[in-house]
Design an enzyme around this catalytic site. Structure first.
Site, PDB file in Angstrom:
ATOM      1  N   ARG A  75       0.848  -1.187   0.000  1.00  0.00           N
ATOM      2  CA  ARG A  75       0.000   0.000   0.000  1.00  0.00           C
ATOM      3  C   ARG A  75       0.891   1.247   0.000  1.00  0.00           C
ATOM      4  O   ARG A  75       1.717   1.413   0.903  1.00  0.00           O
ATOM      5  CB  ARG A  75      -0.914   0.006   1.234  1.00  0.00           C
ATOM      6  N   HIS A 127      -3.000  10.851   0.557  1.00  0.00           N
ATOM      7  CA  HIS A 127      -2.729  10.585   1.974  1.00  0.00           C
ATOM      8  C   HIS A 127      -2.175  11.867   2.620  1.00  0.00           C
ATOM      9  O   HIS A 127      -0.963  12.018   2.781  1.00  0.00           O
ATOM     10  CB  HIS A 127      -1.722   9.434   2.071  1.00  0.00           C
ATOM     11  N   GLU A 154      -8.060   8.428   5.664  1.00  0.00           N
ATOM     12  CA  GLU A 154      -8.488   8.991   6.953  1.00  0.00           C
ATOM     13  C   GLU A 154      -8.984  10.424   6.898  1.00  0.00           C
ATOM     14  O   GLU A 154      -8.433  11.291   7.587  1.00  0.00           O
ATOM     15  CB  GLU A 154      -7.331   8.941   7.963  1.00  0.00           C
ATOM     16  N   ASN A 204      -8.204   1.552   9.175  1.00  0.00           N
ATOM     17  CA  ASN A 204      -6.967   1.751   9.925  1.00  0.00           C
ATOM     18  C   ASN A 204      -7.319   1.629  11.399  1.00  0.00           C
ATOM     19  O   ASN A 204      -8.311   2.203  11.848  1.00  0.00           O
ATOM     20  CB  ASN A 204      -6.383   3.138   9.654  1.00  0.00           C
ATOM     21  N   TYR A 261      -5.574   1.187  15.523  1.00  0.00           N
ATOM     22  CA  TYR A 261      -4.408   1.106  16.403  1.00  0.00           C
ATOM     23  C   TYR A 261      -4.739   0.947  17.874  1.00  0.00           C
ATOM     24  O   TYR A 261      -3.899   0.490  18.639  1.00  0.00           O
ATOM     25  CB  TYR A 261      -3.552   2.381  16.268  1.00  0.00           C
ATOM     26  N   GLU A 279      -4.232  -0.337   7.766  1.00  0.00           N
ATOM     27  CA  GLU A 279      -3.113  -0.021   8.658  1.00  0.00           C
ATOM     28  C   GLU A 279      -3.371  -0.635  10.021  1.00  0.00           C
ATOM     29  O   GLU A 279      -4.496  -0.584  10.525  1.00  0.00           O
ATOM     30  CB  GLU A 279      -2.957   1.501   8.897  1.00  0.00           C
TER      31      GLU A 279
END
Ligand SMILES: *[C@@H]1O[C@H](CO)[C@@H](O)[C@H](O)[C@H]1NC(C)=O
Ligand SMILES: *[C@@H]1O[C@H](CO)[C@@H](O)[C@H](O)[C@H]1NC(C)=O
Ligand SMILES: *[C@@H]1O[C@H](CO)[C@@H](O)[C@H](O)[C@H]1NC(C)=O
Length: 522
Positions: A114, A159, A205, A346, A348, A421
């Protein structure tokens, strides 16, 4: 299963137990799984990859006709806003070192990469100037090199970085004109790269970009108002919603161009990437449960509901009233007609959420109107949400990832998802040694927990088609500069030498194990 396959399987099983046998989450789930069924849940067309982005990786900030983008200007003008006062001028120099980086990908055994297109490399002045064919050529060579080594390009059109001229001329995302600019970029990329790129995402995002750029003002264009942040201009209670509105419509425009002009012939798919966090109500009270739901609505649902259903979440409509732009009936129709083929997730971290609508909160992350009156906390009394780390926002909570994927599956039934991600950052302190950075057991613990949670969600029915580790290499981590390292490969920033960390071997074994357990795929 062939004898060799099962031998390799047992070896890698032993290895994985040795490496992360102490992970609580891993332990609970994998032992059952192994006894009952040794075949991999990941189908043969599953993408295993690593993720990157242009500004964080490429460097070559003024090479071959590239113009300055918003991040070049921001970091040059405000070095003090970056932890190590650095910038992406050189980054990890992937512009010149991509062949070596593809070898690293081959070491891992990934089948996808990616990366994002640097807008100011291919259209230095947006629509105000010409196409720069040096930029087009770079991506053509990169794409061909990836494909010839068995790696499928998974391309993000944008991005965070855009030509600074678009900010100067009309304030970029605050104006509908940016939708047209983005559609122009998208069309150019489909035209030049779409014969070989089969996975596209529009924006990375939008939720995170808008919160940092227009609510707290920590990212360019540094716009915000008090008490959300300390900026010289901006309005945190309406600009974020205007910027996001333009991003959502820009996304739909790009999808529409792809679906009407290119998809039939090029046969790829297109989606959008959002940042997600799991939000756990801090108590069983209805107020806190509703606050957790509001937190989701003011974060990922903000972007995904319009992209999938053509409307904003009701929690945003209720709280924001007139500050939330409306979609015209024509725009609603366009949004529904240009529904994304998949969503990019994504992920985290997790937070506890406390209500600030019915109860009064002190100030804090999430407590205000533009954030949905949902305070984000990392502890409930003396209990933390997952394991806290040196990075204030990263809490290790694989079960939260499992819940997040189930939540998305409930809200957007059957939608294909790619985990675009997921990863763990090591914050480099003055005393940190390279040896510690290379012996990255925390990253292995994190990845093994999150990949177990991913498999659990897939068994529950989440339609996940791929997983991209953030990140292949240590790189320029925005406000943290080079001090926060997410790589499977370590980068020495004086020589730019890449060295595999222990996690690189771990990920290689993980992928190999699953490929072998597919039986037929090898
Ligand atoms: C494109 O880049 C080249 C350098 O490779 C430069 O000479 C040229 O002026 C650029 N063209 C445009 C339209 O930006
Ligand atoms: C806000 O920013 C200005 C200029 O950058 C600085 O002088 C001031 O101390 C900051 N105020 C707060 C409350 O951080
Ligand atoms: C947390 O607090 C509770 C009650 O105050 C106490 O019983 C418990 O032992 C504490 N747990 C830890 C891990 O400190």
């Amino acid at each position: 299963m062939k004898p060799l396959t099962s031998f390799v399987f047992i070896i890698s099983l032993l290895q994985s137990l040795l490496v992360h046998g102490s992970g609580r989450y891993h332990h609970q789930t994998s032992s059952n799984n192994i006894l009952e069924d040794s075949s991999s849940i990941f189908p043969s067309d599953f993408l295993f990859g690593t993720a990157s982005s242009a500004y964080q990786y490429e460097g070559a900030f003024s090479t071959d006709g590239k113009s300055l983008n918003n991040w070049d200007v921001f970091t040059h003008e405000n070095p003090g806003k970056i932890l190590d006062e650095n910038n992406g001028d050189i980054a990890v120099d992937q512009y010149h070192r991509f062949m070596e980086d593809i070898q690293s990908m081959n070491f891992l055994g990934v089948n996808s990469y990616r990366f994002s297109i640097s807008w100011s490399r291919v259209l230095p002045r947006g629509r105000f100037g010409e196409i720069n064919y040096s930029g087009i050529k770079y991506y053509n060579i990169l794409i061909d090199a990836l494909i010839s080594r068995g790696i499928k390009p998974f391309v993000t059109l944008n991005h965070f970085d855009y030509p600074h001229e678009l900010e100067n001329r009309f304030q970029s995302w605050l104006e509908p004109e940016m939708q047209i600019e983005f559609g122009y970029l998208a069309d150019l990329c489909f035209k030049h790269f779409g014969n070989r790129v089969k996975y596209w995402t529009t924006l990375n995002e939008p939720n995170q970009q808008v919160i940092l750029g227009y609510v707290t003002g920590l990212f360019p264009p540094s716009r915000c108002s008090s008490p959300y942040g300390n900026c010289t201009r901006g309005n945190s209670e309406n600009e974020p919603f205007i910027a996001a509105h333009n991003m959502i419509l820009a996304h739909a425009k790009a999808v529409n161009i792809y679906q009407t002009k290119y998809q039939k012939e090029q046969k790829g798919s297109i989606g959008i990437v959002v940042q997600t966090s799991w939000f756990e109500p801090i108590s069983d009270s209805n107020a806190d449960k509703e606050a957790a739901e509001r937190a989701q609505s003011f974060y990922s649902n903000w972007i995904l509901d319009p992209a999938i259903y053509g409307k904003y979440p009701k929690e945003m409509v209720n709280i924001l009233g007139a500050a939330l732009p409306q979609f015209s009936s024509n725009e609603v129709k366009n949004l529904k007609n240009s529904r994304a083929d998949f969503i990019g997730v994504n992920h985290y971290t997790s937070y506890f959420i406390q209500d600030c609508l019915i109860s009064t909160c002190n100030t804090g992350n999430g407590a205000y109107k533009a954030e949905g009156f949902a305070l984000k906390l990392d502890r409930k009394g003396n209990v933390s949400i997952g394991e806290l780390t040196d990075v204030v926002w990263q809490h290790i909570d694989p079960e939260g990832f499992h819940k997040m994927l189930n939540y998305l599956t409930d809200r957007y039934p059957n939608i294909p998802m790619f985990i675009t991600e997921n990863g763990f950052g090591d914050l480099q302190k003055p005393e940190t040694t390279d040896k510690e950075l290379l012996h990255d057991t925390k990253r292995i613990q994190y990845m093994s927990g999150y990949l177990e949670a991913l498999q659990a969600a897939m068994r529950d029915g989440a339609n996940v088609k791929g997983y991209f580790a953030w990140s292949l290499l240590d790189n320029f981590e925005w406000l943290y500069g080079y001090k926060l390292r997410f790589g499977l490969f370590h980068v020495d920033y004086t020589t730019l030498k890449r060295t595999p960390k222990q996690s690189a071997s771990w990920y290689k074994n993980f992928i190999e194990d699953h490929v072998n357990r597919r039986g037929s795929a090898c």
